[in-house]
Design a protein around this motif. Structure first.
Motif, PDB file in Angstrom:
ATOM      1  N   ILE A 101       0.849  -1.198   0.000  1.00 43.66           N
ATOM      2  CA  ILE A 101       0.000   0.000   0.000  1.00 43.66           C
ATOM      3  C   ILE A 101       0.882   1.245   0.000  1.00 43.66           C
ATOM      4  O   ILE A 101       1.750   1.401   0.866  1.00 43.66           O
ATOM      5  CB  ILE A 101      -0.931   0.025   1.226  1.00 43.66           C
ATOM      6  N   LYS A 102       0.634   2.130  -0.937  1.00 39.80           N
ATOM      7  CA  LYS A 102       1.306   3.434  -0.967  1.00 39.80           C
ATOM      8  C   LYS A 102       0.512   4.406  -0.103  1.00 39.80           C
ATOM      9  O   LYS A 102      -0.713   4.360  -0.060  1.00 39.80           O
ATOM     10  CB  LYS A 102       1.415   3.960  -2.398  1.00 39.80           C
ATOM     11  N   THR A 103       1.230   5.286   0.602  1.00 39.16           N
ATOM     12  CA  THR A 103       0.572   6.199   1.536  1.00 39.16           C
ATOM     13  C   THR A 103       0.892   7.650   1.212  1.00 39.16           C
ATOM     14  O   THR A 103       1.896   7.949   0.563  1.00 39.16           O
ATOM     15  CB  THR A 103       1.013   5.927   2.985  1.00 39.16           C
ATOM     16  N   ALA A 104       0.010   8.529   1.693  1.00 41.64           N
ATOM     17  CA  ALA A 104       0.241   9.968   1.589  1.00 41.64           C
ATOM     18  C   ALA A 104      -0.271  10.620   2.864  1.00 41.64           C
ATOM     19  O   ALA A 104      -1.283  10.196   3.431  1.00 41.64           O
ATOM     20  CB  ALA A 104      -0.477  10.552   0.381  1.00 41.64           C
ATOM     21  N   GLN A 105       0.425  11.642   3.317  1.00 44.46           N
ATOM     22  CA  GLN A 105       0.069  12.324   4.555  1.00 44.46           C
ATOM     23  C   GLN A 105      -0.583  13.665   4.254  1.00 44.46           C
ATOM     24  O   GLN A 105      -0.081  14.443   3.443  1.00 44.46           O
ATOM     25  CB  GLN A 105       1.327  12.552   5.403  1.00 44.46           C
ATOM     26  N   LEU A 106      -1.725  13.940   4.915  1.00 44.40           N
ATOM     27  CA  LEU A 106      -2.370  15.239   4.845  1.00 44.40           C
ATOM     28  C   LEU A 106      -2.546  15.759   6.263  1.00 44.40           C
ATOM     29  O   LEU A 106      -3.150  15.084   7.105  1.00 44.40           O
ATOM     30  CB  LEU A 106      -3.746  15.167   4.177  1.00 44.40           C
ATOM     31  N   LEU A 107      -2.011  16.943   6.543  1.00 38.81           N
ATOM     32  CA  LEU A 107      -2.174  17.595   7.838  1.00 38.81           C
ATOM     33  C   LEU A 107      -3.079  18.802   7.643  1.00 38.81           C
ATOM     34  O   LEU A 107      -2.754  19.713   6.872  1.00 38.81           O
ATOM     35  CB  LEU A 107      -0.820  18.018   8.405  1.00 38.81           C
ATOM     36  N   LEU A 108      -4.218  18.811   8.323  1.00 39.20           N
ATOM     37  CA  LEU A 108      -5.239  19.829   8.083  1.00 39.20           C
ATOM     38  C   LEU A 108      -5.522  20.648   9.333  1.00 39.20           C
ATOM     39  O   LEU A 108      -5.378  20.168  10.459  1.00 39.20           O
ATOM     40  CB  LEU A 108      -6.548  19.168   7.628  1.00 39.20           C
ATOM     41  N   THR A 109      -5.947  21.890   9.111  1.00 36.62           N
ATOM     42  CA  THR A 109      -6.551  22.701  10.163  1.00 36.62           C
ATOM     43  C   THR A 109      -8.001  22.946   9.768  1.00 36.62           C
ATOM     44  O   THR A 109      -8.390  22.744   8.615  1.00 36.62           O
ATOM     45  CB  THR A 109      -5.834  24.055  10.338  1.00 36.62           C
ATOM     46  N   ALA A 110      -8.813  23.381  10.721  1.00 38.97           N
ATOM     47  CA  ALA A 110     -10.237  23.584  10.449  1.00 38.97           C
ATOM     48  C   ALA A 110     -10.456  24.587   9.323  1.00 38.97           C
ATOM     49  O   ALA A 110     -11.405  24.466   8.547  1.00 38.97           O
ATOM     50  CB  ALA A 110     -10.941  24.042  11.719  1.00 38.97           C
ATOM     51  N   SER A 111      -9.576  25.571   9.202  1.00 38.93           N
ATOM     52  CA  SER A 111      -9.744  26.576   8.146  1.00 38.93           C
ATOM     53  C   SER A 111      -9.603  25.966   6.756  1.00 38.93           C
ATOM     54  O   SER A 111     -10.135  26.504   5.779  1.00 38.93           O
ATOM     55  CB  SER A 111      -8.737  27.715   8.328  1.00 38.93           C
ATOM     56  N   ASP A 112      -8.921  24.822   6.645  1.00 39.44           N
ATOM     57  CA  ASP A 112      -8.783  24.161   5.344  1.00 39.44           C
ATOM     58  C   ASP A 112     -10.123  23.637   4.838  1.00 39.44           C
ATOM     59  O   ASP A 112     -10.308  23.469   3.630  1.00 39.44           O
ATOM     60  CB  ASP A 112      -7.790  22.995   5.438  1.00 39.44           C
ATOM     61  N   LEU A 113     -11.061  23.365   5.750  1.00 45.57           N
ATOM     62  CA  LEU A 113     -12.370  22.860   5.345  1.00 45.57           C
ATOM     63  C   LEU A 113     -13.465  23.916   5.452  1.00 45.57           C
ATOM     64  O   LEU A 113     -14.579  23.698   4.991  1.00 45.57           O
ATOM     65  CB  LEU A 113     -12.747  21.633   6.176  1.00 45.57           C
ATOM     66  N   ARG A 114     -13.160  25.057   6.054  1.00 44.28           N
ATOM     67  CA  ARG A 114     -14.148  26.134   6.159  1.00 44.28           C
ATOM     68  C   ARG A 114     -14.118  27.042   4.942  1.00 44.28           C
ATOM     69  O   ARG A 114     -15.132  27.618   4.571  1.00 44.28           O
ATOM     70  CB  ARG A 114     -13.883  26.955   7.424  1.00 44.28           C
ATOM     71  N   SER A 115     -12.951  27.192   4.349  1.00 46.80           N
ATOM     72  CA  SER A 115     -12.813  27.999   3.143  1.00 46.80           C
ATOM     73  C   SER A 115     -13.108  27.132   1.927  1.00 46.80           C
ATOM     74  O   SER A 115     -12.508  26.067   1.758  1.00 46.80           O
ATOM     75  CB  SER A 115     -11.387  28.558   3.050  1.00 46.80           C
ATOM     76  N   ARG A 116     -14.037  27.581   1.064  1.00 46.79           N
ATOM     77  CA  ARG A 116     -14.421  26.768  -0.084  1.00 46.79           C
ATOM     78  C   ARG A 116     -13.223  26.502  -0.999  1.00 46.79           C
ATOM     79  O   ARG A 116     -13.028  25.379  -1.458  1.00 46.79           O
ATOM     80  CB  ARG A 116     -15.554  27.422  -0.875  1.00 46.79           C
ATOM     81  N   THR A 117     -12.417  27.522  -1.264  1.00 45.81           N
ATOM     82  CA  THR A 117     -11.276  27.336  -2.164  1.00 45.81           C
ATOM     83  C   THR A 117     -10.309  26.296  -1.613  1.00 45.81           C
ATOM     84  O   THR A 117      -9.871  25.388  -2.331  1.00 45.81           O
ATOM     85  CB  THR A 117     -10.536  28.664  -2.370  1.00 45.81           C
ATOM     86  N   ILE A 137      -3.670   9.387   4.585  1.00 49.94           N
ATOM     87  CA  ILE A 137      -3.591   9.328   6.039  1.00 49.94           C
ATOM     88  C   ILE A 137      -3.657  10.763   6.552  1.00 49.94           C
ATOM     89  O   ILE A 137      -2.750  11.563   6.294  1.00 49.94           O
ATOM     90  CB  ILE A 137      -2.305   8.630   6.509  1.00 49.94           C
ATOM     91  N   VAL A 138      -4.729  11.081   7.260  1.00 48.03           N
ATOM     92  CA  VAL A 138      -5.032  12.462   7.624  1.00 48.03           C
ATOM     93  C   VAL A 138      -4.921  12.640   9.132  1.00 48.03           C
ATOM     94  O   VAL A 138      -5.345  11.780   9.909  1.00 48.03           O
ATOM     95  CB  VAL A 138      -6.455  12.850   7.163  1.00 48.03           C
ATOM     96  N   ASN A 139      -4.373  13.771   9.528  1.00 44.32           N
ATOM     97  CA  ASN A 139      -4.339  14.143  10.938  1.00 44.32           C
ATOM     98  C   ASN A 139      -4.530  15.643  11.030  1.00 44.32           C
ATOM     99  O   ASN A 139      -4.275  16.371  10.065  1.00 44.32           O
ATOM    100  CB  ASN A 139      -3.004  13.736  11.573  1.00 44.32           C
ATOM    101  N   GLU A 140      -5.016  16.099  12.174  1.00 51.87           N
ATOM    102  CA  GLU A 140      -5.038  17.545  12.400  1.00 51.87           C
ATOM    103  C   GLU A 140      -3.601  18.028  12.560  1.00 51.87           C
ATOM    104  O   GLU A 140      -2.767  17.338  13.144  1.00 51.87           O
ATOM    105  CB  GLU A 140      -5.854  17.884  13.647  1.00 51.87           C
ATOM    106  N   ASN A 141      -3.334  19.202  12.025  1.00 56.28           N
ATOM    107  CA  ASN A 141      -1.976  19.748  12.082  1.00 56.28           C
ATOM    108  C   ASN A 141      -1.746  20.376  13.456  1.00 56.28           C
ATOM    109  O   ASN A 141      -1.707  21.600  13.609  1.00 56.28           O
ATOM    110  CB  ASN A 141      -1.777  20.778  10.970  1.00 56.28           C
TER     111      ASN A 141
END
Length: 261
Positions: A101-117, A137-141
């Motif tokens: 399995i190949k993996t990728a990491q995404l670190l998000l903050t709430a503003s990443d999902l509140r802003s439409r762009t 593979i997602v985690n909060e930043n």
């Protein structure tokens, strides 16, 4: 009991996209992470499109520094996340590689999902990963998040991603067998198999289950996640991540955990 199993089998039969969230208490050893990855590999082998929302960066940082209790100061928590995130991802990559399995990491903050762009950009990235058969593979930043940028906990993050990606099912793995009734003395009692409505009596069962010694969240936050997903027309399945082959049991529609519909 038969109705509960039929409902679960029907959910799985109509499901192609699953968000799996694992809490900090399930990620305290490499052996536990390996078992989680085994379950995710099983889902993928059975043609489910999977996203993993992982906690554990702060807990991994605590383990590196030998801390027994989660600190309260924001800067200290951010530092632990910075220490632990790379170590956590290293373990995931190694365990996923065992299954090809190949993996990728995404670190998000709430503003990443509140802003439409920014949200559209996140979704474009996730879809591109899925198209290339890569496990997001997602985690909060946590290393940069401050209160106004936080989701609150990864239960809410997983619910938001489950809703926004159109996942038919979100699975939250915890250290409880599911939502449990309370007896006349207020003690936890039998597991509730299915919740069809978030009534006041159901919400009351989650009170007093939060514990911030090692992690955040608790059953209260899982009910908030359930409310978000149920309003979006999706399902939430809470189950004990310590149980042997728990993701396989879920994929087989077995009566484990609590299903919110």
């Amino acid at each position: 009991m038969t109705q509960n199993i039929e409902l679960r089998e029907n959910v799985i039969r109509n499901c192609r996209r699953i968000v799996v969230k694992a809490g900090t208490r399930l990620l305290t050893s490499e052996e536990q992470i390996a078992k989680l990855v085994d379950g995710i590999a099983f889902l993928r082998q059975n043609n489910f499109q999977v996203m993993l929302v992982t906690s554990g960066a702060v807990g991994m940082g605590m383990k590196v520094l030998g801390l027994a209790k989660r600190p309260r100061k924001l800067a200290e928590v951010q530092a632990l996340a910075a220490i632990g995130q790379g170590k956590l991802m290293e373990i995931y990559e190694r365990e996923c590689a065992r299954h090809g399995i190949k993996t990728a990491q995404l670190l998000l903050t709430a503003s990443d999902l509140r802003s439409r762009t920014r949200y559209v950009n996140v979704m474009n990235c996730i879809n591109a990963l899925w198209e290339n058969d890569v496990l997001p593979i997602v985690n909060e930043n946590d290393s940069v998040s401050v209160d106004e940028l936080k989701f609150g906990d990864n239960d809410i993050l997983s619910a938001m991603l489950g809703s926004l990606t159109g996942a038919q099912l979100t699975v939250i793995l915890t250290t409880e067998s599911g939502l449990r009734e309370r007896d006349e003395n207020g003690n936890l009692a039998d597991r509730i198999s299915v919740v069809r409505k978030l009534s006041d009596s159901i919400r009351a069962m989650a009170q007093g289950t939060d514990n911030a010694e090692f992690s955040i969240g608790g059953m209260s936050s899982k009910l908030r996640a359930a409310n978000l997903l149920m309003n979006a027309g999706s399902y939430l399945w809470i189950a004990d991540g310590r149980e042997h082959n728990i993701l396989e049991k879920i994929a087989n529609g077995e009566d484990v955990g609590t299903l919110f519909c």
